[in-house]
Scaffold this motif. Structure first.
Motif, PDB file in Angstrom:
ATOM      1  N   PHE A 186      -6.201  -4.258   2.996  1.00  0.00           N
ATOM      2  CA  PHE A 186      -5.620  -3.618   1.817  1.00  0.00           C
ATOM      3  C   PHE A 186      -4.282  -2.961   2.153  1.00  0.00           C
ATOM      4  O   PHE A 186      -3.373  -2.943   1.306  1.00  0.00           O
ATOM      5  N   GLY A 187      -4.137  -2.446   3.362  1.00  0.00           N
ATOM      6  CA  GLY A 187      -2.850  -1.873   3.780  1.00  0.00           C
ATOM      7  C   GLY A 187      -1.744  -2.905   3.706  1.00  0.00           C
ATOM      8  O   GLY A 187      -0.630  -2.617   3.246  1.00  0.00           O
ATOM      9  N   LEU A 188      -2.033  -4.128   4.147  1.00  0.00           N
ATOM     10  CA  LEU A 188      -1.050  -5.213   4.075  1.00  0.00           C
ATOM     11  C   LEU A 188      -0.708  -5.539   2.619  1.00  0.00           C
ATOM     12  O   LEU A 188       0.454  -5.743   2.277  1.00  0.00           O
ATOM     13  N   ILE A 189      -1.740  -5.591   1.769  1.00  0.00           N
ATOM     14  CA  ILE A 189      -1.513  -5.871   0.347  1.00  0.00           C
ATOM     15  C   ILE A 189      -0.672  -4.776  -0.289  1.00  0.00           C
ATOM     16  O   ILE A 189       0.290  -5.051  -1.016  1.00  0.00           O
ATOM     17  N   LEU A 190      -1.030  -3.517  -0.023  1.00  0.00           N
ATOM     18  CA  LEU A 190      -0.321  -2.386  -0.625  1.00  0.00           C
ATOM     19  C   LEU A 190       1.137  -2.349  -0.179  1.00  0.00           C
ATOM     20  O   LEU A 190       2.039  -2.120  -1.004  1.00  0.00           O
ATOM     21  N   PHE A 191       1.378  -2.596   1.096  1.00  0.00           N
ATOM     22  CA  PHE A 191       2.759  -2.605   1.582  1.00  0.00           C
ATOM     23  C   PHE A 191       3.554  -3.726   0.928  1.00  0.00           C
ATOM     24  O   PHE A 191       4.705  -3.531   0.518  1.00  0.00           O
ATOM     25  N   ALA A 192       2.940  -4.911   0.818  1.00  0.00           N
ATOM     26  CA  ALA A 192       3.631  -6.055   0.208  1.00  0.00           C
ATOM     27  C   ALA A 192       3.984  -5.759  -1.244  1.00  0.00           C
ATOM     28  O   ALA A 192       5.102  -6.034  -1.703  1.00  0.00           O
ATOM     29  N   THR A 308      -2.872   6.274   6.345  1.00  0.00           N
ATOM     30  CA  THR A 308      -3.681   6.753   5.226  1.00  0.00           C
ATOM     31  C   THR A 308      -4.938   5.912   5.049  1.00  0.00           C
ATOM     32  O   THR A 308      -6.049   6.449   4.898  1.00  0.00           O
ATOM     33  N   MET A 309      -4.789   4.601   5.064  1.00  0.00           N
ATOM     34  CA  MET A 309      -5.939   3.729   4.851  1.00  0.00           C
ATOM     35  C   MET A 309      -6.925   3.819   6.022  1.00  0.00           C
ATOM     36  O   MET A 309      -8.146   3.767   5.816  1.00  0.00           O
ATOM     37  N   ALA A 310      -6.419   3.954   7.248  1.00  0.00           N
ATOM     38  CA  ALA A 310      -7.312   4.071   8.408  1.00  0.00           C
ATOM     39  C   ALA A 310      -8.145   5.343   8.313  1.00  0.00           C
ATOM     40  O   ALA A 310      -9.351   5.339   8.621  1.00  0.00           O
ATOM     41  N   LEU A 311      -7.519   6.441   7.876  1.00  0.00           N
ATOM     42  CA  LEU A 311      -8.257   7.693   7.726  1.00  0.00           C
ATOM     43  C   LEU A 311      -9.281   7.594   6.595  1.00  0.00           C
ATOM     44  O   LEU A 311     -10.399   8.108   6.715  1.00  0.00           O
ATOM     45  N   PHE A 312      -8.904   6.931   5.511  1.00  0.00           N
ATOM     46  CA  PHE A 312      -9.854   6.767   4.408  1.00  0.00           C
ATOM     47  C   PHE A 312     -11.071   5.962   4.852  1.00  0.00           C
ATOM     48  O   PHE A 312     -12.199   6.217   4.405  1.00  0.00           O
ATOM     49  N   SER A 313     -10.860   5.004   5.745  1.00  0.00           N
ATOM     50  CA  SER A 313     -11.977   4.177   6.209  1.00  0.00           C
ATOM     51  C   SER A 313     -13.043   5.003   6.928  1.00  0.00           C
ATOM     52  O   SER A 313     -14.214   4.597   7.001  1.00  0.00           O
ATOM     53  N   ASN A 335     -15.591   9.252  -3.348  1.00  0.00           N
ATOM     54  CA  ASN A 335     -15.098   9.505  -1.991  1.00  0.00           C
ATOM     55  C   ASN A 335     -13.587   9.331  -1.916  1.00  0.00           C
ATOM     56  O   ASN A 335     -12.906  10.031  -1.161  1.00  0.00           O
ATOM     57  N   LEU A 336     -13.065   8.388  -2.705  1.00  0.00           N
ATOM     58  CA  LEU A 336     -11.610   8.192  -2.734  1.00  0.00           C
ATOM     59  C   LEU A 336     -10.928   9.436  -3.306  1.00  0.00           C
ATOM     60  O   LEU A 336      -9.901   9.897  -2.782  1.00  0.00           O
ATOM     61  N   LEU A 337     -11.493   9.995  -4.368  1.00  0.00           N
ATOM     62  CA  LEU A 337     -10.952  11.234  -4.932  1.00  0.00           C
ATOM     63  C   LEU A 337     -11.019  12.368  -3.919  1.00  0.00           C
ATOM     64  O   LEU A 337     -10.040  13.110  -3.737  1.00  0.00           O
ATOM     65  N   ALA A 338     -12.171  12.506  -3.249  1.00  0.00           N
ATOM     66  CA  ALA A 338     -12.327  13.554  -2.245  1.00  0.00           C
ATOM     67  C   ALA A 338     -11.315  13.374  -1.108  1.00  0.00           C
ATOM     68  O   ALA A 338     -10.742  14.353  -0.606  1.00  0.00           O
ATOM     69  N   PHE A 339     -11.086  12.123  -0.729  1.00  0.00           N
ATOM     70  CA  PHE A 339     -10.123  11.865   0.340  1.00  0.00           C
ATOM     71  C   PHE A 339      -8.721  12.297  -0.060  1.00  0.00           C
ATOM     72  O   PHE A 339      -8.000  12.897   0.740  1.00  0.00           O
ATOM     73  N   PHE A 340      -8.310  11.996  -1.296  1.00  0.00           N
ATOM     74  CA  PHE A 340      -6.991  12.420  -1.764  1.00  0.00           C
ATOM     75  C   PHE A 340      -6.829  13.931  -1.632  1.00  0.00           C
ATOM     76  O   PHE A 340      -5.767  14.437  -1.250  1.00  0.00           O
ATOM     77  N   SER A 347      -0.664  14.923   4.157  1.00  0.00           N
ATOM     78  CA  SER A 347       0.380  14.356   3.302  1.00  0.00           C
ATOM     79  C   SER A 347       1.600  15.260   3.271  1.00  0.00           C
ATOM     80  O   SER A 347       2.746  14.788   3.325  1.00  0.00           O
ATOM     81  N   LEU A 348       1.353  16.568   3.197  1.00  0.00           N
ATOM     82  CA  LEU A 348       2.453  17.530   3.206  1.00  0.00           C
ATOM     83  C   LEU A 348       3.247  17.437   4.505  1.00  0.00           C
ATOM     84  O   LEU A 348       4.484  17.409   4.496  1.00  0.00           O
ATOM     85  N   LEU A 349       2.538  17.357   5.628  1.00  0.00           N
ATOM     86  CA  LEU A 349       3.209  17.252   6.928  1.00  0.00           C
ATOM     87  C   LEU A 349       3.994  15.948   7.039  1.00  0.00           C
ATOM     88  O   LEU A 349       5.119  15.931   7.559  1.00  0.00           O
ATOM     89  N   MET A 350       3.411  14.860   6.554  1.00  0.00           N
ATOM     90  CA  MET A 350       4.105  13.571   6.603  1.00  0.00           C
ATOM     91  C   MET A 350       5.343  13.585   5.715  1.00  0.00           C
ATOM     92  O   MET A 350       6.391  13.024   6.081  1.00  0.00           O
ATOM     93  N   ASN A 351       5.250  14.230   4.558  1.00  0.00           N
ATOM     94  CA  ASN A 351       6.409  14.325   3.669  1.00  0.00           C
ATOM     95  C   ASN A 351       7.522  15.159   4.304  1.00  0.00           C
ATOM     96  O   ASN A 351       8.704  14.840   4.149  1.00  0.00           O
ATOM     97  N   ILE A 352       7.138  16.226   4.996  1.00  0.00           N
ATOM     98  CA  ILE A 352       8.142  17.042   5.694  1.00  0.00           C
ATOM     99  C   ILE A 352       8.854  16.190   6.739  1.00  0.00           C
ATOM    100  O   ILE A 352      10.085  16.222   6.848  1.00  0.00           O
ATOM    101  N   GLY A 353       8.076  15.423   7.509  1.00  0.00           N
ATOM    102  CA  GLY A 353       8.683  14.552   8.518  1.00  0.00           C
ATOM    103  C   GLY A 353       9.589  13.507   7.900  1.00  0.00           C
ATOM    104  O   GLY A 353      10.694  13.249   8.401  1.00  0.00           O
ATOM    105  N   THR A 354       9.143  12.905   6.796  1.00  0.00           N
ATOM    106  CA  THR A 354       9.957  11.908   6.101  1.00  0.00           C
ATOM    107  C   THR A 354      11.239  12.523   5.566  1.00  0.00           C
ATOM    108  O   THR A 354      12.314  11.910   5.631  1.00  0.00           O
TER     109      THR A 354
END
Length: 436
Positions: A186-192, A308-313, A335-340, A347-354
């Motif tokens: 799914f990561g490959l699909i989402l990136f594409a 993100t997808m690896a952590l969700f798994s 579980n997807l909602l809980a993961f978000f 996500s906040l830390l990754m956004n700061i880095g980006t």
């Protein structure tokens, strides 16, 4: 270890962890926003006097304060609503209600997130209307009609349903089909999908909202074509977007796959800026292309998606997590909602880095533009853009660090002024090579 295992398998403990994570993330963002709102703004610098006089500066301060306060109230309402939804087991109750009428698990998941999206949209609707038809209108920006607003909202809902719903359905299929490897597939699909949509934005999405017209022959088109030739930028067309049907704010960008790039100018940009400033702004965009910022951005996007997808798994099969949000048994979409919600701090830390990387890219693109055009043209273009858009001149440093993808105006001006010390002959030699 047994104690930790027992704690993370306890639904009540997990529920408290989700709520605490959400609260801490919101609390941090709230503190940063309040610091920015209360941050002292000094008197306007004399170097900006040509574009921002005392009256306009007072207007700028008032506009940004109102906008910040509106965002604070909207954020508070959204947080309170979500907190109550979790405290009273809203996710589980909603899922049980849907299960009584929708037997198909994937369809139920689509409706579940559809209802949450609609509820979020309804909560933000009063703030959105006030922002466009009161705040933006009072400061001379809004030009959209209520008809355009309704049309944009409907189109946005349809696009969200098609792309968001489609990706969610594909995710659920991948989970059922590929087992523990679903995150990679799914990561490959989402990136594409995200790569194609961003690359073909002007062809697929933009025409649904705005009209693109080829730039008419004249001094501006001649100057742009000269700049593209000088910098060896693969230009396939220059287009004007009717941005003024919604707002008087200005911008420009380029889009396209491979070596076929379209430059898109807001009609407001053409109306407000002389030719040399527009070419400076475009030189900045070309700088992103020449410094390979787009492929770097794609790499960062891919890393973000796969992390993100690896952590969700790791959480997708947790029955305790579903129970923590009020479900009677394991439900992947809950579980997807809980993961978000649990993902918010990371996500906040990754956004700061980006954002740190993005601000660095902006400085590099500014430097490229200065060398392709001139310090003076780039400086005037930035000053006029910030003045016309009433952008905040003195944001709090922590707010910039956390939220800004572009450096503040004064930092950018200081950086390009430093380039005046570069040797003129060196600049001319580099220009002739087309690798400014």
């Amino acid at each position: 270890m047994d104690l930790i295992a027992n704690l993370i398998s306890n639904p009540l403990t997990l529920k408290l962890v989700v709520i605490a994570t959400l609260s801490l993330s919101y609390g941090f963002s709230l503190i940063v926003s309040i610091l920015n709102l209360k941050h002292r703004r000094p008197r306007i610098e004399s170097s900006l006097a040509e574009f921002i006089d005392e009256n306009k500066y007072a207007q700028l301060l008032a506009y940004n304060k109102e906008k910040s306060r509106l965002a604070l109230w909207e954020g508070l309402l959204s947080f309170a609503a979500l907190l109550l939804f979790l405290l009273f087991d809203g996710p589980g109750q909603l899922d049980r209600m849907l299960a009584s009428v929708i037997a198909h698990a994937r369809l139920r998941a689509l409706v579940f997130f559809g209802i949450l999206s609609l509820a979020s949209g309804l909560l933000s609707l009063p703030f959105s209307l006030y922002h466009d038809f009161s705040l933006e209108a009072r400061y001379g920006f809004n030009t959209k009609t209520i008809g355009i607003y309704i049309s944009d909202t409907i189109k946005g809902l349809i696009l969200g349903a098609v792309f968001g719903g489609g990706l969610l359905y594909l995710l659920l299929i991948c989970i059922d089909t590929f087992g523990s490897l679903f995150w990679l597939i799914f990561g490959l699909i989402l990136f594409a999908v995200t790569f194609i949509i961003s690359s073909l934005y002007t062809t697929l999405i933009l025409p649904l909202f705005n009209k693109l017209s080829p730039l008419e022959a004249g001094d501006l088109k001649t100057a742009i074509e000269k700049l593209a030739s000088q910098t060896r930028f693969p230009l396939s067309g220059v287009y004007v977007m009717n941005a003024s049907k919604r707002s008087k704010k200005s911008n420009a960008f380029f889009s396209g796959l491979g070596r076929f790039k379209k430059i898109v100018l807001f009609d407001t940009l053409i109306a407000n800026h002389p030719v040399d400033e527009i070419t400076a702004i475009l030189a900045h965009e070309i700088g992103h292309y020449k410094r390979h910022h787009i492929p770097y951005g794609n790499v960062l996007s891919a890393l973000s998606i796969f992390i993100t997808m690896a952590l969700f798994s790791l959480l997708v099969g947790s029955r305790s997590l579903s129970l923590a949000l009020g479900a009677a048994d394991l439900q992947v979409h809950i579980n997807l909602l809980a993961f978000f919600l649990l993902y918010e701090p990371l996500s906040l830390l990754m956004n700061i880095g980006t954002n740190i990387i993005s601000r660095r890219f902006e400085y590099q693109a500014d430097a490229y533009a200065v060398r392709a055009v001139s310090v003076e043209s780039m400086g005037r273009a930035l000053k006029r853009l910030f003045a016309d858009n009433l952008s905040d001149l003195y944001p709090h440093p922590l707010y910039v660090f956390v939220n800004y993808s572009h450096p503040p105006l004064l930092a950018r001006l200081k950086a390009i002024e430093a380039l005046k010390t570069l040797d003129t002959q060196t600049l001319e030699a580099v220009k002739k090579e087309g690798g400014v």
